[in-house]
Design an enzyme around this catalytic site. Structure first.
Site, PDB file in Angstrom:
ATOM      1  N   CYS A 182      57.246  30.498  52.941  1.00 25.71           N
ATOM      2  CA  CYS A 182      56.834  29.472  53.893  1.00 25.71           C
ATOM      3  C   CYS A 182      55.495  29.901  54.482  1.00 25.71           C
ATOM      4  CB  CYS A 182      57.874  29.327  54.994  1.00 25.71           C
ATOM      5  SG  CYS A 182      57.339  28.245  56.339  1.00 25.71           S
ATOM      6  N   ASP A 202      61.320  30.829  50.419  1.00 29.60           N
ATOM      7  CA  ASP A 202      61.819  29.514  50.029  1.00 29.60           C
ATOM      8  C   ASP A 202      62.271  29.624  48.577  1.00 29.60           C
ATOM      9  OD1 ASP A 202      61.324  27.998  52.380  1.00 29.60           O
ATOM     10  OD2 ASP A 202      59.211  27.877  51.860  1.00 29.60           O
TER      11      ASP A 202
END
Length: 153
Positions: A51, A58
């Site tokens: 992120c 992620d």
């Protein structure tokens, strides 16, 4: 910008994971069936990036479908390229579309589509889809096979 080799320069060698997609390398090999319209599919069910705001990881299930023209992307080089996103901070949309565009710039396929099926961030899964245009006539194009996110249910 991603470096491109014509030929399998990375294959058969111990190769470190690139630090970022900007320094990753893609190997291209000649398409032995340039006269045929056929689909190549790569599936990366454990894709990771960071992120760009929080720096937390992620996770996504990435599916890449393409119809080759003169070149195929060599799978080890593609794995290393995709792995180079592990420490790269970008939003889901940016990662997915960048992968598609980098592959199009390298291979110049007849057609390419990418599906980024991202696992929830903040409780919301984000799916990102990009393609170069309409699929070629006569192409057998199976569904990407990734069901919508349903949580634990």
């Amino acid at each position: 910008m991603t470096k491109i080799h014509e030929g399998a320069a990375l294959l058969g060698k111990q190769t470190a994971l690139p630090a970022s997609p900007d320094v990753a390398e893609l190997d291209l090999v000649p398409n032995p069936h340039r006269d045929a319209t056929y689909l190549v599919r790569f599936t990366a069910p454990e894709f990771t990036s960071l992120c760009p705001v929080t720096g937390q990881p992620d996770f996504a299930h990435i599916v890449i479908d393409y119809v080759p023209a003169d070149w195929l992307v060599e799978s080890k080089a593609l794995k290393l390229y995709l792995g180079s996103f592990r420490n790269h901070g970008a939003f889901h949309e940016d990662c997915t579309v960048r992968i598609g565009r980098d592959l199009v710039a390298a291979m110049k396929p007849k057609w390419l589509r990418i599906g980024g099926y991202w696992y929830p961030r903040g409780g919301i899964p984000i799916d990102v889809f990009w393609q170069t245009g309409a699929a070629p006539d006569g192409l057998w194009l199976p569904d990407q096979g990734v069901p919508p996110y349903r949580g634990r249910g």
